[in-house]
Design a protein around this motif. Structure first.
Motif, PDB file in Angstrom:
ATOM      1  N   LEU A  78       0.828  -1.187   0.000  1.00  0.00           N
ATOM      2  CA  LEU A  78       0.000   0.000   0.000  1.00  0.00           C
ATOM      3  C   LEU A  78       0.872   1.250   0.000  1.00  0.00           C
ATOM      4  O   LEU A  78       1.830   1.345   0.748  1.00  0.00           O
ATOM      5  CB  LEU A  78      -0.915   0.002   1.223  1.00  0.00           C
ATOM      6  CG  LEU A  78      -1.918  -1.150   1.293  1.00  0.00           C
ATOM      7  CD1 LEU A  78      -2.654  -1.122   2.613  1.00  0.00           C
ATOM      8  CD2 LEU A  78      -2.891  -1.078   0.140  1.00  0.00           C
ATOM      9  N   THR A  86       1.831   4.861   0.969  1.00  0.00           N
ATOM     10  CA  THR A  86       1.563   5.731   2.110  1.00  0.00           C
ATOM     11  C   THR A  86       2.577   6.857   2.143  1.00  0.00           C
ATOM     12  O   THR A  86       3.758   6.641   1.940  1.00  0.00           O
ATOM     13  CB  THR A  86       1.663   4.945   3.432  1.00  0.00           C
ATOM     14  OG1 THR A  86       0.746   3.868   3.387  1.00  0.00           O
ATOM     15  CG2 THR A  86       1.331   5.838   4.618  1.00  0.00           C
ATOM     16  N   THR A  90      -3.154   7.686   2.354  1.00  0.00           N
ATOM     17  CA  THR A  90      -3.053   6.252   2.555  1.00  0.00           C
ATOM     18  C   THR A  90      -4.290   5.533   2.025  1.00  0.00           C
ATOM     19  O   THR A  90      -5.368   6.125   1.906  1.00  0.00           O
ATOM     20  CB  THR A  90      -2.871   5.915   4.052  1.00  0.00           C
ATOM     21  OG1 THR A  90      -2.695   4.508   4.208  1.00  0.00           O
ATOM     22  CG2 THR A  90      -4.064   6.372   4.878  1.00  0.00           C
ATOM     23  N   THR A  91      -4.127   4.253   1.723  1.00  0.00           N
ATOM     24  CA  THR A  91      -5.243   3.379   1.359  1.00  0.00           C
ATOM     25  C   THR A  91      -5.422   2.280   2.404  1.00  0.00           C
ATOM     26  O   THR A  91      -6.093   1.288   2.152  1.00  0.00           O
ATOM     27  CB  THR A  91      -5.003   2.741  -0.024  1.00  0.00           C
ATOM     28  OG1 THR A  91      -3.728   2.082  -0.024  1.00  0.00           O
ATOM     29  CG2 THR A  91      -5.015   3.799  -1.120  1.00  0.00           C
ATOM     30  N   ASP A  92      -4.829   2.495   3.567  1.00  0.00           N
ATOM     31  CA  ASP A  92      -4.920   1.517   4.652  1.00  0.00           C
ATOM     32  C   ASP A  92      -5.861   2.056   5.733  1.00  0.00           C
ATOM     33  O   ASP A  92      -5.613   3.118   6.314  1.00  0.00           O
ATOM     34  CB  ASP A  92      -3.528   1.252   5.238  1.00  0.00           C
ATOM     35  CG  ASP A  92      -3.565   0.194   6.322  1.00  0.00           C
ATOM     36  OD1 ASP A  92      -3.495  -0.996   5.968  1.00  0.00           O
ATOM     37  OD2 ASP A  92      -3.672   0.564   7.501  1.00  0.00           O
ATOM     38  N   GLY A 119     -12.754   0.340  -2.625  1.00  0.00           N
ATOM     39  CA  GLY A 119     -11.445   0.602  -2.053  1.00  0.00           C
ATOM     40  C   GLY A 119     -11.459   1.799  -1.112  1.00  0.00           C
ATOM     41  O   GLY A 119     -12.217   2.748  -1.294  1.00  0.00           O
ATOM     42  N   TRP A 142      -9.592   5.037   0.638  1.00  0.00           N
ATOM     43  CA  TRP A 142      -8.497   5.997   0.549  1.00  0.00           C
ATOM     44  C   TRP A 142      -8.806   7.176   1.456  1.00  0.00           C
ATOM     45  O   TRP A 142      -9.942   7.535   1.692  1.00  0.00           O
ATOM     46  CB  TRP A 142      -8.247   6.455  -0.887  1.00  0.00           C
ATOM     47  CG  TRP A 142      -9.443   6.967  -1.626  1.00  0.00           C
ATOM     48  CD1 TRP A 142     -10.299   6.257  -2.411  1.00  0.00           C
ATOM     49  CD2 TRP A 142      -9.912   8.318  -1.671  1.00  0.00           C
ATOM     50  NE1 TRP A 142     -11.279   7.060  -2.930  1.00  0.00           N
ATOM     51  CE2 TRP A 142     -11.070   8.335  -2.493  1.00  0.00           C
ATOM     52  CE3 TRP A 142      -9.485   9.512  -1.106  1.00  0.00           C
ATOM     53  CZ2 TRP A 142     -11.798   9.492  -2.762  1.00  0.00           C
ATOM     54  CZ3 TRP A 142     -10.211  10.674  -1.357  1.00  0.00           C
ATOM     55  CH2 TRP A 142     -11.342  10.657  -2.181  1.00  0.00           C
ATOM     56  N   ASP A 161      -6.950  11.053   2.572  1.00  0.00           N
ATOM     57  CA  ASP A 161      -5.914  12.062   2.355  1.00  0.00           C
ATOM     58  C   ASP A 161      -6.250  13.258   3.238  1.00  0.00           C
ATOM     59  O   ASP A 161      -7.371  13.773   3.183  1.00  0.00           O
ATOM     60  CB  ASP A 161      -5.888  12.477   0.875  1.00  0.00           C
ATOM     61  CG  ASP A 161      -4.690  13.349   0.537  1.00  0.00           C
ATOM     62  OD1 ASP A 161      -4.461  14.338   1.243  1.00  0.00           O
ATOM     63  OD2 ASP A 161      -3.989  13.042  -0.438  1.00  0.00           O
ATOM     64  N   SER A 206     -12.827   8.306   0.873  1.00  0.00           N
ATOM     65  CA  SER A 206     -13.678   7.542  -0.023  1.00  0.00           C
ATOM     66  C   SER A 206     -15.072   7.379   0.556  1.00  0.00           C
ATOM     67  O   SER A 206     -15.273   7.343   1.775  1.00  0.00           O
ATOM     68  CB  SER A 206     -13.057   6.166  -0.291  1.00  0.00           C
ATOM     69  OG  SER A 206     -12.714   5.514   0.920  1.00  0.00           O
TER      70      SER A 206
END
Length: 333
Positions: free
Chosen positions: A2, A4, A22-24, A49, A51, A53, A70
């Protein structure tokens, strides 16, 4: 793996910047919990998914948070967080579940709420927010300064607004000023006076949203302020105009309430103490330019709390009949 990115920047003043992309989900949850208060991030069963920020700007007196996340996420506070927030929608749709109601917020709409009132934030679509935050204790202290007596303000409210409301429009304008002051060279990060002025403006607008009727119901009679006390207040402001003080600090220094101070200035000076403090800062800036005509005007202006050169030029012209650049040329001979 991922992707970050995290970054922390500390300004010379009292403002610290934090950034994450991040996408975690766990990492996003940890970032929010570390820099504000413990939360739990959840995803909808059919969510795609994840995300997240965010840019967080945190000072002693307020926080400014710009977040993008998201759709399908929800944010659940894990503890009572004693703050008052203005959440401005820049794009996307969200719902806020309060103790007594659920409010929907879309683009160009905002919510003003005590954080302990917000039980859950649900982000129905991809969402871009600007959030301005004040400690609830600072709000309570300002009310005490205003009415001149101890109060226990019950901070349990959620107020929706949009840009058609003059107060909502003013809050969006203040949000834009925060964004401008923290973008590019970030002049606000280098101007403690500018930070204080923005924080005071945020507090004043929040109190207007809470409502004068509710605040005034706590007030006793206004004590009379003698002309000599107004002169003492002016002397204090003159000696401290170059520091990050506000009207509440002047009232504290004299041992009076803000209502008494404001009433005294209206009675004896026919103006507001904030207008007097602003004029003193303009005069200090003018003297500084004349003493240091080769220094960039933007640099000198930051020292006196002026971070928007366009507005400064207009105020300066109205006060002295010339632009700051003209004063600098005269100083250079």
């Amino acid at each position: 793996m991922l992707a970050t990115i995290t970054q922390d920047i500390e300004a010379p003043g009292r403002l610290v910047a934090h950034h994450i992309a991040t996408t975690d989900l766990d990492e996003a949850q940890g970032f929010i919990s570390t820099h504000t208060a413990p939360v739990k991030l959840e995803t909808a069963p059919q969510g795609g998914g994840v995300w997240f920020d965010a840019n967080y700007f945190i000072s002693d007196e307020f926080m400014a948070l710009e977040t993008r996340m998201s759709g399908g996420l929800s944010l659940v506070p894990q503890v009572e967080y004693d703050t008052v927030m203005v959440r401005m929608g820049l794009s996307g749709v969200m719902r806020a579940e309060g103790s007594r109601a659920v409010e929907r917020s879309g683009p160009d709409e905002l919510l003003i709420y005590a954080a302990r009132t917000g039980r859950r934030m649900l982000f129905d679509t991809d969402r871009h927010d600007l959030v301005l935050v004040l400690p609830a204790e600072r709000v309570r202290q300002r009310v005490q300064h205003l009415i001149g007596q101890p109060v226990a303000l019950p901070l349990d409210f959620m107020i929706p607004m949009n840009c058609d409301n003059p107060l909502g429009a003013a809050l969006f304008s203040l949000g834009a000023a925060f964004k401008c002051g923290l973008a590019g060279s970030a002049p606000l990060m280098h101007s403690p006076i500018g930070l204080r002025r923005h924080g005071d403006a945020l507090l004043g607008l929040m109190l207007s949203a809470i409502g004068a009727e509710k605040i005034n119901s706590l007030a006793g009679p206004v004590s009379s302020l003698a002309a000599i006390d107004v002169a003492r207040a002016e002397e204090y402001m003159r000696h401290n105009a170059g520091n990050a003080i506000g009207v509440s600090d002047v009232a504290d220094a004299l041992g009076i309430s803000m209502r008494s101070l404001q009433y005294g200035f209206r009675k004896h000076r026919r103006t507001h103490p904030l207008a007097v403090l602003q004029r003193m800062r303009l005069e200090g800036l003018r003297e500084d330019i004349l003493r240091n005509p080769l220094r960039p005007i933007a640099e000198v202006a930051q020292r006196w709390g002026f971070t928007h050169l366009g507005r400064l030029s207009k105020q300066y012209q109205e006060a002295f009949g010339e632009r700051p650049s003209v004063t600098a040329r005269r100083g250079r001979g």
